[in-house]
Design an enzyme around this catalytic site. Structure first.
Site, mmCIF file in Angstrom:
data_model
loop_
_atom_site.group_PDB
_atom_site.id
_atom_site.type_symbol
_atom_site.label_atom_id
_atom_site.label_comp_id
_atom_site.label_asym_id
_atom_site.label_seq_id
_atom_site.Cartn_x
_atom_site.Cartn_y
_atom_site.Cartn_z
ATOM 1 N N LYS A 182 69.411 71.104 39.470
ATOM 2 C CA LYS A 182 68.507 71.726 38.503
ATOM 3 C C LYS A 182 67.722 72.806 39.242
ATOM 4 C CE LYS A 182 67.053 70.399 34.177
ATOM 5 N NZ LYS A 182 67.724 69.639 33.122
ATOM 6 N N GLY A 191 58.511 64.330 16.677
ATOM 7 C CA GLY A 191 58.869 65.710 17.028
ATOM 8 C C GLY A 191 60.076 66.130 16.203
ATOM 9 N N GLY A 230 61.712 69.231 16.231
ATOM 10 C CA GLY A 230 62.052 70.552 16.758
ATOM 11 C C GLY A 230 63.543 70.826 16.618
ATOM 12 N N HIS A 231 64.083 71.589 17.576
ATOM 13 C CA HIS A 231 65.479 72.035 17.481
ATOM 14 C C HIS A 231 66.468 70.882 17.364
ATOM 15 C CE1 HIS A 231 63.591 75.668 19.290
ATOM 16 N NE2 HIS A 231 64.358 76.223 18.369
ATOM 17 N N VAL A 232 66.334 69.890 18.231
ATOM 18 C CA VAL A 232 67.285 68.777 18.194
ATOM 19 C C VAL A 232 67.013 67.885 16.987
ATOM 20 C CG1 VAL A 232 68.104 66.714 19.397
ATOM 21 C CG2 VAL A 232 67.577 68.768 20.709
ATOM 22 N N ALA A 233 65.754 67.482 16.818
ATOM 23 C CA ALA A 233 65.456 66.449 15.819
ATOM 24 C C ALA A 233 65.672 66.928 14.391
ATOM 25 C CB ALA A 233 64.025 65.949 16.004
HETATM 26 N N1 NAI Z 1 67.781 71.012 23.230
HETATM 27 C C1 NAI Z 1 68.687 70.247 23.821
HETATM 28 O O1 NAI Z 1 69.901 70.472 23.703
HETATM 29 C C2 NAI Z 1 68.240 69.066 24.638
HETATM 30 C C3 NAI Z 1 66.955 68.565 24.515
HETATM 31 N N2 NAI Z 1 66.593 67.435 25.209
HETATM 32 C C4 NAI Z 1 65.234 66.906 25.059
HETATM 33 O O2 NAI Z 1 64.980 66.604 23.678
HETATM 34 C C5 NAI Z 1 63.605 66.865 23.367
HETATM 35 C C6 NAI Z 1 63.502 67.857 22.219
HETATM 36 O O3 NAI Z 1 64.128 69.060 22.584
HETATM 37 P P1 NAI Z 1 64.105 70.340 21.606
HETATM 38 O O4 NAI Z 1 64.286 69.881 20.214
HETATM 39 O O5 NAI Z 1 65.039 71.320 22.196
HETATM 40 O O6 NAI Z 1 62.613 70.841 21.809
HETATM 41 P P2 NAI Z 1 61.649 71.558 20.759
HETATM 42 O O7 NAI Z 1 60.558 72.148 21.564
HETATM 43 O O8 NAI Z 1 62.420 72.416 19.812
HETATM 44 O O9 NAI Z 1 61.082 70.334 19.888
HETATM 45 C C7 NAI Z 1 60.095 69.462 20.311
HETATM 46 C C8 NAI Z 1 59.145 69.255 19.144
HETATM 47 O O10 NAI Z 1 58.207 68.259 19.523
HETATM 48 C C9 NAI Z 1 56.934 68.638 19.035
HETATM 49 N N3 NAI Z 1 55.883 67.941 19.779
HETATM 50 C C10 NAI Z 1 55.344 68.268 20.980
HETATM 51 N N4 NAI Z 1 54.377 67.393 21.304
HETATM 52 C C11 NAI Z 1 54.335 66.473 20.311
HETATM 53 C C12 NAI Z 1 53.560 65.312 20.077
HETATM 54 N N5 NAI Z 1 52.622 64.907 20.925
HETATM 55 N N6 NAI Z 1 53.781 64.596 18.954
HETATM 56 C C13 NAI Z 1 54.697 65.007 18.048
HETATM 57 N N7 NAI Z 1 55.462 66.109 18.219
HETATM 58 C C14 NAI Z 1 55.285 66.829 19.340
HETATM 59 C C15 NAI Z 1 56.920 70.148 19.169
HETATM 60 O O11 NAI Z 1 55.948 70.741 18.333
HETATM 61 C C16 NAI Z 1 58.346 70.500 18.762
HETATM 62 O O12 NAI Z 1 58.471 70.746 17.380
HETATM 63 C C17 NAI Z 1 62.961 67.376 24.673
HETATM 64 O O13 NAI Z 1 62.407 66.257 25.350
HETATM 65 C C18 NAI Z 1 64.147 67.899 25.458
HETATM 66 O O14 NAI Z 1 63.910 67.858 26.848
HETATM 67 C C19 NAI Z 1 67.475 66.773 26.023
HETATM 68 C C20 NAI Z 1 68.764 67.220 26.177
HETATM 69 C C21 NAI Z 1 69.251 68.435 25.552
HETATM 70 O O1 AKG Z 2 71.873 71.052 27.918
HETATM 71 C C1 AKG Z 2 71.797 72.060 28.651
HETATM 72 O O2 AKG Z 2 71.679 73.222 28.213
HETATM 73 C C2 AKG Z 2 71.864 71.946 30.148
HETATM 74 C C3 AKG Z 2 71.949 70.590 30.693
HETATM 75 C C4 AKG Z 2 70.634 70.088 31.153
HETATM 76 O O3 AKG Z 2 70.016 70.674 32.013
HETATM 77 C C5 AKG Z 2 70.121 68.872 30.521
HETATM 78 O O4 AKG Z 2 70.872 68.182 29.791
HETATM 79 O O5 AKG Z 2 68.932 68.544 30.744
#
Ligand code: NAI
Ligand code: AKG
Length: 367
Positions: free
Chosen positions: A80, A180, A182-185
């Site tokens: 990383k 949360g 966000g993008h994933v959820a």
């Molecule tokens: N995007 C991906 O492909 C991947 C994401 N992850 C993990 O999944 C999680 C979500 O990722 P994304 O959706 O990309 O991020 P994101 O930033 O789009 O979504 C996170 C959401 O959580 C909310 N949030 C922050 N603090 C909060 C709290 N205290 N209570 C309630 N909601 C809160 C934010 O406002 C945001 O809408 C992160 O932990 C990330 O590291 C893990 C692997 C891959």
């Molecule tokens: O999912 C990605 O874009 C990269 C892989 C990575 O760093 C992760 O899964 O935390």
């Protein structure tokens, strides 16, 4: 921090400091273990309070990727990068170009991708200078934004956990509390809604909550109230360390299955969940869809094939549950054991001398 003591303790291979004064690049690349193949892991850009905090984060995240990639069945090691800086203010093209050249200099030992604070656009710039970057935009025939694929992996992983806890992997009629959106959820909620699950959501962004309420008829609750919801499944999809001394006593869910990284504040919280009879789908197993997706780029990206590979997350969660039952250990330790067993087996198989090692990178992206 005694760097070499730390590296010895967790068996790190390499730590690199990359500096470019003109662009303001200050990056730390950590390579943990390359037994299975080149180290793949994203680049995080963050305003660290101290340089020590940045180094620690790079090291901790790199080790996490060794386990994530091994458990996902990928032929990739763990690494990383962290770039020290504010992603809203400090980014510039020269910075990512300079960083790309440092990566190229490693000759394929490390391959990068997005992480917190970096985007597909940043990967495109890095790609101007190196072959060893994934998560590049779809215009290059690459995979683009990994979040929807991570969501799919999380969804199938949740089904595997539900099968164990409720006797069926159908989520119809199940209540899922999502922290949360966000993008994933948001994409995860779409799958759950389509299957007929009831959704409870929270987010610190009222806009994000509103979107989920409107799109899926979800019930909205305040962020602090999400843990105590009457639900079957709790899906942490925001922050790390949310499974802790304060939140565990509030939980009513039988299953925890969400995308957030580093959900357990400390290992003892994984032990406690096991004692409480709550099935925890380990974070790095269930959220591996993103890395499985970007890793597919190394073979010439094919969306259909990538989604097929991500379906494997279902069986990976099942395997973790089987190991947990076989060895009488909590699921988070079972996941570690699964990853470590795979690394040991591959390492043994590779102890045989071959005149020409097969190179893991079969096809590079066009530039
Ligand atoms: N995007 C991906 O492909 C991947 C994401 N992850 C993990 O999944 C999680 C979500 O990722 P994304 O959706 O990309 O991020 P994101 O930033 O789009 O979504 C996170 C959401 O959580 C909310 N949030 C922050 N603090 C909060 C709290 N205290 N209570 C309630 N909601 C809160 C934010 O406002 C945001 O809408 C992160 O932990 C990330 O590291 C893990 C692997 C891959
Ligand atoms: O999912 C990605 O874009 C990269 C892989 C990575 O760093 C992760 O899964 O935390």
């Amino acid at each position: 921090m005694e760097i070499f003591d730390y590296m010895r303790k967790y068996d790190y291979e390499q730590l690199l400091f990359c500096h470019d004064d003109a662009s303001g690049l200050k990056a730390v690349i950590a390579i943990h273990d390359t037994t299975l193949g080149p180290a793949l892991g994203g680049t995080r850009m963050w305003t660290y309070a101290t340089e020590e905090a940045a180094i620690e984060d790079a090291l901790r995240l790199a080790r996490g990727m060794t386990y994530k990639n091994a458990a996902a069945g990928l032929n990739l090691g763990g690494g990383k990068t962290v770039i020290i800086g504010d992603p809203r203010k400090d980014k510039n093209e020269e910075m990512f170009r300079a960083f790309g050249r440092f990566i190229q200099g490693l000759g394929g030992r490390y391959i990068t991708a997005e992480d917190v604070g970096t985007t597909v656009e940043d990967m495109d710039i890095i790609h101007e200078e190196t072959d060893f970057v994934t998560g590049v935009s779809q215009t290059y025939g690459s995979s683009g934004n990994p979040s929807p694929v991570t969501a799919y992996g999380c969804y199938v992983g949740m089904k595997a956990a539900a099968k164990e806890a409720f006797g069926s992997d159908s989520l119809e009629g199940k209540t899922v509390a999502v922290q949360g959106v966000g993008h994933v959820a948001f994409e995860l909620c779409r799958y759950l809604h389509e299957e007929g699950a009831r959704l409870i959501v929270t987010d610190i962004s009222t806009e994000a909550v509103k979107r989920a309420v409107e799109a899926f008829g979800a019930k909205a609750v305040d962020p602090d109230d999400i843990y105590a919801q009457d639900c079957d499944i709790f899906a942490p999809c925001a922050l790390g360390a949310i499974l802790n001394d304060e939140t565990l006593p509030q939980l009513k869910a039988k299953v925890i299955a969400g995308s957030a990284n580093n959900q357990l504040k400390e290992p003892k919280h994984g032990d406690r969940l096991h004692e409480m009879g709550i099935l925890y789908a380990p974070d790095y197993v269930i959220n591996a869809g993103g890395v499985i997706n970007v890793a597919d780029e190394l073979h010439g990206y094919n969306r259909e094939r990538a989604m097929k590979k991500v379906e494997q997350v279902y069986y990976n969660v099942q395997k973790v549950i089987d190991i947990s039952k076989r060895d009488g250990i909590p699921s988070y330790l079972a996941a570690d054991r699964m990853a470590e067993e795979r690394i040991a087996k591959v390492s043994r198989a590779r102890s045989q001398f071959l005149p020409h090692n097969k190179h893991v990178l079969e096809k590079r992206l066009p530039r």
